[in-house]
Design a protein around this motif. Structure first.
Motif, mmCIF file in Angstrom:
data_model
loop_
_atom_site.group_PDB
_atom_site.id
_atom_site.type_symbol
_atom_site.label_atom_id
_atom_site.label_comp_id
_atom_site.label_asym_id
_atom_site.label_seq_id
_atom_site.Cartn_x
_atom_site.Cartn_y
_atom_site.Cartn_z
ATOM 1 N N GLU A 81 0.876 -1.352 -0.058
ATOM 2 C CA GLU A 81 -0.083 -0.109 -0.198
ATOM 3 C C GLU A 81 0.797 1.115 -0.032
ATOM 4 O OE1 GLU A 81 -3.496 -1.131 3.001
ATOM 5 O OE2 GLU A 81 -1.500 -1.938 3.402
ATOM 6 N N SER A 88 -2.259 0.373 -3.734
ATOM 7 C CA SER A 88 -3.077 -0.140 -2.814
ATOM 8 C C SER A 88 -4.271 -0.606 -3.295
ATOM 9 C CB SER A 88 -3.541 0.894 -1.644
ATOM 10 O OG SER A 88 -4.355 1.815 -2.272
ATOM 11 N N SER A 97 -3.393 -5.383 6.103
ATOM 12 C CA SER A 97 -2.995 -3.888 6.019
ATOM 13 C C SER A 97 -2.067 -3.378 7.013
ATOM 14 C CB SER A 97 -4.240 -3.279 5.670
ATOM 15 O OG SER A 97 -3.969 -1.652 5.683
#
Length: 292
Positions: free
Chosen positions: A29, A35, A225
């Motif tokens: 990301e 991302s 993430s």
């Protein structure tokens, strides 16, 4: 066209696979553009792509592809498939359910799926078309619905709404208190034009309490993430700690992305956690039992 591509199939195979691996394991990301690629091509799809390309390769390259696919499968299973033991549930424990209701599902869909009435239910993308009828059916329980954010709350005990925040990109956070616990109901906007980093920063700024607190919602962000690292400092993910099976909650019961989360502050005990698959929504339902 086919004659031109055929001599270069091995090169295309290597280039595409390396690009996919770099996006997933290295680049991730780093920018808004990358991302989106990172979210669009989760590890299960990369494994499928590697296997697919193997059908068009010679035996040697096909063998390498299949070995790589096997290694990636091990990584995915180690990361996503959980085996945990549950504690014995006590009467004082609190049962919580979160679900993305996809605009057309109601509380009754939750009650029928979990086969009981939980202590607390939080729904996002909830149109509350049967809310008045539910209030009549359960006159001793408590309800809250915010029409702009489409977040709904059901509780067996009184609900104290402390704050409601809605960003321009439709990311919403409702902070409420019930059962002597602080809750943050979250629905991160799904627009592809907004960098998830900015949205999660908005959510994290809204979380003022890190004890006796529960953060739950549709984050539109996978558990891997890097933007969820801050919340992991003070909260535990219920499916990671006490879930069994694949922890991914999307898409249509396929274990592609774990974008729906229940986070519990580390001073609270997670007794158990379950992911309930259903074809009434493209999101799975998450149920957990916690102990103060």
């Amino acid at each position: 066209m086919i004659r031109f591509i055929k001599p270069h199939l091995s090169k295309i195979n290597v280039i595409v696979i390396i690009a996919l691996l770099l996006i997933h394991f290295v680049i991730k990301e780093s920018t808004h553009f990358f991302s989106l690629l990172y979210y669009t091509v989760p590890l299960p799809l990369i494994i499928c792509a590697v296997i697919f390309f193997s059908f068009f390769q010679n035996k040697k390259i096909r063998r390498y592809n299949l070995i790589l696919a096997s290694l990636l499968l091990v990584v995915w299973l180690w990361r996503s498939f959980k085996i945990n033991t549950s504690e014995v549930i006590q009467e004082t424990d609190i049962e919580i359910v979160f679900w993305n209701a996809t605009h057309k599902r109601e509380l009754e869909d939750v009650f029928s799926r979990v086969e009981n009435i939980p202590d607390i239910v939080v729904l996002v993308e909830y149109h509350a078309e049967e809310l008045d009828a539910d209030k009549l059916r359960f006159p001793n329980y408590f309800f809250y619905w915010h029409s702009v954010s489409e977040i709904g709350v059901f509780s067996k005990k009184p609900i104290n709404i402390k704050s409601v925040l809605v960003a321009k990109d439709d990311t919403a956070i409702i902070n409420f208190e019930t059962n002597q616990l602080n809750f943050y109901a979250v629905d991160v906007g799904s627009s592809l034009n907004v960098f998830r980093k900015e949205q999660i920063e908005f959510v994290m700024k809204a979380i003022k309490i890190n004890e006796k607190a529960i953060v739950l919602g549709d984050f539109n962000l996978p558990l891997e993430s890097k933007y969820l690292e801050d919340i992991k400092l003070n909260f535990n993910n219920v499916l990671t700690e006490k879930g069994n099976g694949f922890r991914e909650t999307w898409f249509w019961n396929l274990p592609l992305l774990s974008i729906d989360h229940i986070w519990v502050s580390k001073d609270l005990q997670i007794v158990n956690a379950e992911k309930w698959s259903t074809f009434k929504s493209d999101h799975s339902m998450i149920k957990t039992v916690i102990r103060d």
